[in-house]
Design a protein around this motif. Structure first.
Motif, PDB file in Angstrom:
ATOM      1  N   GLU A 120       0.834  -1.216   0.000  1.00 44.79           N
ATOM      2  CA  GLU A 120       0.000   0.000   0.000  1.00 44.79           C
ATOM      3  C   GLU A 120       0.860   1.254   0.000  1.00 44.79           C
ATOM      4  O   GLU A 120       0.523   2.249  -0.656  1.00 44.79           O
ATOM      5  CB  GLU A 120      -0.945  -0.024   1.204  1.00 44.79           C
ATOM      6  N   TRP A 121       1.964   1.227   0.744  1.00 49.53           N
ATOM      7  CA  TRP A 121       2.882   2.368   0.734  1.00 49.53           C
ATOM      8  C   TRP A 121       3.404   2.624  -0.681  1.00 49.53           C
ATOM      9  O   TRP A 121       3.411   3.756  -1.161  1.00 49.53           O
ATOM     10  CB  TRP A 121       4.040   2.088   1.689  1.00 49.53           C
ATOM     11  N   ALA A 122       3.863   1.558  -1.353  1.00 49.48           N
ATOM     12  CA  ALA A 122       4.422   1.707  -2.696  1.00 49.48           C
ATOM     13  C   ALA A 122       3.377   2.225  -3.685  1.00 49.48           C
ATOM     14  O   ALA A 122       3.689   3.023  -4.574  1.00 49.48           O
ATOM     15  CB  ALA A 122       4.986   0.376  -3.178  1.00 49.48           C
ATOM     16  N   GLY A 123       2.136   1.793  -3.521  1.00 51.88           N
ATOM     17  CA  GLY A 123       1.084   2.224  -4.433  1.00 51.88           C
ATOM     18  C   GLY A 123       0.699   3.679  -4.272  1.00 51.88           C
ATOM     19  O   GLY A 123       0.038   4.243  -5.164  1.00 51.88           O
ATOM     20  N   GLU A 124       1.107   4.296  -3.173  1.00 52.11           N
ATOM     21  CA  GLU A 124       0.695   5.677  -2.883  1.00 52.11           C
ATOM     22  C   GLU A 124       1.816   6.696  -3.054  1.00 52.11           C
ATOM     23  O   GLU A 124       1.608   7.893  -2.803  1.00 52.11           O
ATOM     24  CB  GLU A 124       0.157   5.752  -1.451  1.00 52.11           C
ATOM     25  N   GLN A 125       3.005   6.268  -3.476  1.00 47.43           N
ATOM     26  CA  GLN A 125       4.115   7.203  -3.644  1.00 47.43           C
ATOM     27  C   GLN A 125       3.938   8.040  -4.906  1.00 47.43           C
ATOM     28  O   GLN A 125       3.261   7.630  -5.855  1.00 47.43           O
ATOM     29  CB  GLN A 125       5.444   6.445  -3.691  1.00 47.43           C
ATOM     30  N   GLU A 126       4.590   9.187  -4.922  1.00 46.03           N
ATOM     31  CA  GLU A 126       4.412  10.130  -6.039  1.00 46.03           C
ATOM     32  C   GLU A 126       4.969   9.573  -7.341  1.00 46.03           C
ATOM     33  O   GLU A 126       4.584  10.022  -8.426  1.00 46.03           O
ATOM     34  CB  GLU A 126       5.080  11.464  -5.711  1.00 46.03           C
ATOM     35  N   TRP A 127       5.884   8.606  -7.256  1.00 47.80           N
ATOM     36  CA  TRP A 127       6.452   8.013  -8.464  1.00 47.80           C
ATOM     37  C   TRP A 127       5.703   6.753  -8.912  1.00 47.80           C
ATOM     38  O   TRP A 127       6.106   6.084  -9.865  1.00 47.80           O
ATOM     39  CB  TRP A 127       7.926   7.679  -8.281  1.00 47.80           C
ATOM     40  N   SER A 128       4.626   6.409  -8.205  1.00 47.30           N
ATOM     41  CA  SER A 128       3.883   5.178  -8.494  1.00 47.30           C
ATOM     42  C   SER A 128       2.621   5.471  -9.284  1.00 47.30           C
ATOM     43  O   SER A 128       1.932   6.464  -9.042  1.00 47.30           O
ATOM     44  CB  SER A 128       3.523   4.483  -7.178  1.00 47.30           C
ATOM     45  N   ARG A 151      -5.726  -9.168   0.004  1.00 49.77           N
ATOM     46  CA  ARG A 151      -6.307  -8.311  -1.043  1.00 49.77           C
ATOM     47  C   ARG A 151      -6.016  -6.823  -0.840  1.00 49.77           C
ATOM     48  O   ARG A 151      -6.932  -5.993  -0.817  1.00 49.77           O
ATOM     49  CB  ARG A 151      -7.814  -8.560  -1.136  1.00 49.77           C
ATOM     50  N   PRO A 152      -4.741  -6.425  -0.733  1.00 50.01           N
ATOM     51  CA  PRO A 152      -4.444  -4.986  -0.644  1.00 50.01           C
ATOM     52  C   PRO A 152      -4.896  -4.251  -1.900  1.00 50.01           C
ATOM     53  O   PRO A 152      -4.837  -4.793  -3.014  1.00 50.01           O
ATOM     54  CB  PRO A 152      -2.928  -4.954  -0.484  1.00 50.01           C
ATOM     55  N   ALA A 153      -5.337  -3.032  -1.721  1.00 46.72           N
ATOM     56  CA  ALA A 153      -5.977  -2.278  -2.806  1.00 46.72           C
ATOM     57  C   ALA A 153      -5.048  -2.064  -3.998  1.00 46.72           C
ATOM     58  O   ALA A 153      -5.497  -2.039  -5.150  1.00 46.72           O
ATOM     59  CB  ALA A 153      -6.467  -0.934  -2.278  1.00 46.72           C
ATOM     60  N   HIS A 154      -3.752  -1.869  -3.739  1.00 47.43           N
ATOM     61  CA  HIS A 154      -2.829  -1.539  -4.818  1.00 47.43           C
ATOM     62  C   HIS A 154      -2.176  -2.758  -5.458  1.00 47.43           C
ATOM     63  O   HIS A 154      -1.391  -2.607  -6.403  1.00 47.43           O
ATOM     64  CB  HIS A 154      -1.743  -0.583  -4.311  1.00 47.43           C
ATOM     65  N   LEU A 155      -2.485  -3.949  -4.970  1.00 46.12           N
ATOM     66  CA  LEU A 155      -1.889  -5.153  -5.566  1.00 46.12           C
ATOM     67  C   LEU A 155      -2.604  -5.469  -6.868  1.00 46.12           C
ATOM     68  O   LEU A 155      -3.806  -5.745  -6.888  1.00 46.12           O
ATOM     69  CB  LEU A 155      -1.992  -6.332  -4.595  1.00 46.12           C
ATOM     70  N   ALA A 156      -1.842  -5.456  -7.978  1.00 49.01           N
ATOM     71  CA  ALA A 156      -2.452  -5.605  -9.298  1.00 49.01           C
ATOM     72  C   ALA A 156      -2.159  -6.947  -9.954  1.00 49.01           C
ATOM     73  O   ALA A 156      -2.910  -7.377 -10.836  1.00 49.01           O
ATOM     74  CB  ALA A 156      -1.968  -4.474 -10.220  1.00 49.01           C
ATOM     75  N   ALA A 157      -1.082  -7.640  -9.559  1.00 47.86           N
ATOM     76  CA  ALA A 157      -0.736  -8.929 -10.162  1.00 47.86           C
ATOM     77  C   ALA A 157       0.396  -9.560  -9.363  1.00 47.86           C
ATOM     78  O   ALA A 157       1.194  -8.850  -8.736  1.00 47.86           O
ATOM     79  CB  ALA A 157      -0.321  -8.767 -11.629  1.00 47.86           C
ATOM     80  N   VAL A 158       0.474 -10.900  -9.407  1.00 48.08           N
ATOM     81  CA  VAL A 158       1.566 -11.602  -8.727  1.00 48.08           C
ATOM     82  C   VAL A 158       2.165 -12.639  -9.672  1.00 48.08           C
ATOM     83  O   VAL A 158       1.456 -13.314 -10.409  1.00 48.08           O
ATOM     84  CB  VAL A 158       1.099 -12.292  -7.427  1.00 48.08           C
ATOM     85  N   CYS A 159       3.497 -12.737  -9.643  1.00 51.40           N
ATOM     86  CA  CYS A 159       4.226 -13.774 -10.376  1.00 51.40           C
ATOM     87  C   CYS A 159       4.907 -14.656  -9.339  1.00 51.40           C
ATOM     88  O   CYS A 159       5.959 -14.298  -8.804  1.00 51.40           O
ATOM     89  CB  CYS A 159       5.243 -13.161 -11.332  1.00 51.40           C
ATOM     90  N   VAL A 160       4.286 -15.795  -9.052  1.00 54.76           N
ATOM     91  CA  VAL A 160       4.741 -16.701  -7.994  1.00 54.76           C
ATOM     92  C   VAL A 160       5.701 -17.710  -8.625  1.00 54.76           C
ATOM     93  O   VAL A 160       5.278 -18.715  -9.185  1.00 54.76           O
ATOM     94  CB  VAL A 160       3.535 -17.426  -7.353  1.00 54.76           C
ATOM     95  N   TRP A 161       7.006 -17.441  -8.520  1.00 54.51           N
ATOM     96  CA  TRP A 161       8.000 -18.272  -9.195  1.00 54.51           C
ATOM     97  C   TRP A 161       8.556 -19.300  -8.207  1.00 54.51           C
ATOM     98  O   TRP A 161       9.325 -18.975  -7.324  1.00 54.51           O
ATOM     99  CB  TRP A 161       9.125 -17.408  -9.744  1.00 54.51           C
ATOM    100  N   GLU A 162       8.151 -20.542  -8.389  1.00 53.92           N
ATOM    101  CA  GLU A 162       8.603 -21.650  -7.543  1.00 53.92           C
ATOM    102  C   GLU A 162       8.383 -21.351  -6.065  1.00 53.92           C
ATOM    103  O   GLU A 162       9.323 -21.284  -5.286  1.00 53.92           O
ATOM    104  CB  GLU A 162      10.069 -21.984  -7.836  1.00 53.92           C
TER     105      GLU A 162
END
Length: 568
Positions: A120-128, A151-162
């Protein structure tokens, strides 16, 4: 590229976590690739994991090409390959590790909450641009399932590698049998970079600062700041609240998912990817399966291209061709360790021909029809067991998908541990093994079951994929025969004409005949199962598991192996 070191992220209890942020020099709003974990963001891949780095660089030179590799870390993306494409890369030291203070409690609800707050912090930064993707291997994949459950609001996709998913079945108790992997991993890879090592720890090669914080805490102080992981696992031998707190709520995993697993990752880097793909509630989900070491393809062009097509679609709304990506992408494995790319529409593959091979104790064979005459064979409950083989195959045969076995077993004691290994032998008798996720001599497939844990979940079980509850153990009555359904993890192999398929039923871990090997980040030598062994004497006392096991075949006890044969 702009680099901001040790950016503070204050979470809800006042703890300040530290993150490194790599972002484009041009002003703007960009999607974020975030990782959160305990391996110390300031520890370089090359220094912390030298043997893994050297193998990757030798076998996959494209993985290290096109980058100075100054910012390479273990199991996370290289910012030099992502920032130029318009991404911000954020690496967070998890609570208690690296330069983030606090108590280490891996995969705990507290740690998951920290991870959610970082998203959520990363999704709210001015560069995000407000869209955050999670991408990483193993630890950085396991915790993605847990964060997605919140289910955080800013989570848009996940790549679960192994990445494993089910803390009990995938990670700590294989078939109800405890693996000691986490005990050794904790000391080698986590407490070795714990916050508070200060001057005694490594230094960041880019900044010169202490990787593990500027405080110099005593060993006693550091020990008080980390949960005893091995003891915690040992204290919870059943699938109880402790394990469920560290496992996903599948109904809440609705974010787009790319789940990438390893055919040779039987101890940790396989089951969670296939089960996660099947059980996640996401309407947009894809499965990819490959071979090789569990870190190399992630960094190689193959993995980076796949990841960027996926995230470009969901984080940047670009036309990457992902709309046309089939649901399942498989690297079909051959006995010479080469692979053929193939796409499918579902998993398991819909055209699978589920093929039963019946065990015949009298001849040590696997046959297409159950023996009419009952038979039995005995073995030491903690020994090498017995093996059953097919005749030479009359034609090339592809085996791709989940496997299972139904065995009729009796024990002279109150319990028995079954270690099942599917093996393949060439016409000259040489066993076919592969470079697994970690072990270079990994067998074709493995499965495990503690006989007292035989109770099935009727709703989740399938003939090809039994699912045990692991919550209500029922001891054996010595001399009585029990019907056991054993899950064998998925595999993929085109077995050539003239080769033989075998099933070994053992009382202990598989051991390859060749010389043992070692990786610098692992404590134990690798002899076929990598670090995923089951050697806790407290969990497997000889007086309980060292009895005489009798395996019954034929007649009204048709023990059998179920294979996923794929028609040509």
């Amino acid at each position: 590229m702009l680099v901001e070191w040790d950016v503070p992220i204050e979470v809800d209890d006042g703890t300040v976590l530290r993150a490194d942020v790599f972002r484009p020099e041009a002003e703007g709003r960009y999607p974020v690739i975030l990782t959160y974990g305990p391996y110390a963001k300031g520890l370089s891949f090359q220094e912390g994991y030298p043997s893994a780095w050297e193998k990757m660089a030798a076998d996959h030179p494209d993985a290290v090409a096109g980058s100075t590799n100054r910012y390479q870390n273990w199991e996370v993306v290289d910012p030099e390959k992502w920032v130029p494409d318009g991404y911000v890369c954020v690496r967070v030291d998890s609570r208690g590790a690296g330069r983030s203070p606090g108590v280490i409690d891996v995969f705990s609800p507290r740690e998951v909450q920290d991870h959610v707050l970082c998203v959520e912090w990363a999704g709210e930064q001015e560069w995000s641009n407000g869209k955050v993707g999670l991408c990483g291997i193993s630890y950085f994949a396991i915790n993605q399932w847990l964060v997605a459950s919140r289910r955080p609001a800013h989570l848009a996709a996940v790549c679960v590698w192994e990445g494993a998913a089910d803390w009990y079945r995938d990670s700590t108790y294989h078939g109800g049998i405890r693996t000691t992997f986490w005990d050794h991993w904790y000391g080698m890879q986590v407490s070795s970079v714990q916050y508070g090592l200060g001057d005694a720890g490594p230094r960041n090669p880019n900044t010169g600062v202490n990787v593990c914080g500027d405080e110099n805490l005593s060993e006693e102080e550091r020990a008080a700041n980390r949960v005893d992981l091995g003891a915690s696992i040992r204290e919870h031998p059943l699938d109880d609240g402790y394990h469920r707190d560290r496992s996903p709520d599948w109904d809440n995993v609705t974010v787009p998912v790319l789940s990438a697993g390893n055919w040779g990752g039987q101890g940790l880097h396989l089951r969670g990817n296939t089960h996660g793909y099947l059980r996640a509630a996401s309407q947009e989900k894809w499965l990819e399966m490959h071979g090789d070491t569990h870190w190399s393809l992630f960094y190689a062009d193959y993995g980076v291209s796949l990841q960027k097509r996926f995230f470009g679609h969901f984080l940047k709304n670009e036309d990457t061709g992902w709309k046309e990506q089939p649901p399942v992408q498989l690297q079909i494995r051959h006995v010479d360790s080469t692979f053929t790319l193939r796409h499918e529409e579902a998993w398991p593959i819909p055209r699978t021909r589920w093929t039963s091979l019946y065990l015949d104790a009298a001849h040590g064979s696997l046959t297409p029809e159950p023996p009419a005459t009952p038979g039995s064979v005995g073995y030491d409950g903690m020994g090498d067991g017995v093996m059953f083989e097919t005749p030479p195959l009359p034609a090339d045969t592809e085996i791709t998908g989940p496997l299972s076995a139904k065995l009729f077993v009796e024990s002279s004691t109150a319990d028995a541990d079954l270690f099942l290994v599917v093996r393949v032998f060439s016409p000259d008798g040489t066993e076919v093994t592969f470079q697994g996720a970690l072990d270079p001599n990994t067998p074709v497939a493995q499965g495990w079951l503690r006989a007292s844990h035989r109770k099935l979940d009727d709703e989740l079980s399938r003939p090809y994929q039994p699912y045990h509850t692991h919550d209500d153990p029922s001891p054996l009555v010595p001399g009585s025969v029990y019907e056991l359904d054993v899950e064998i993890l998925p595999t993929c192999l085109v077995v050539p004409e003239g080769y033989r398929i075998a099933l070994a039923v053992r009382g202990r871990d598989y051991v390859h005949d060749g010389p043992a090997t070692r990786l610098s980040n692992l404590r134990n030598q690798m002899t076929g199962c990598g670090p995923f062994v089951h050697d806790d004497p407290h969990n497997r006392p000889a007086e309980v598991f060292g009895g005489r096991i009798t395996l019954h075949t034929g007649g009204d006890r048709p023990s059998r192996l179920l294979l996923p044969e794929i028609p040509r």
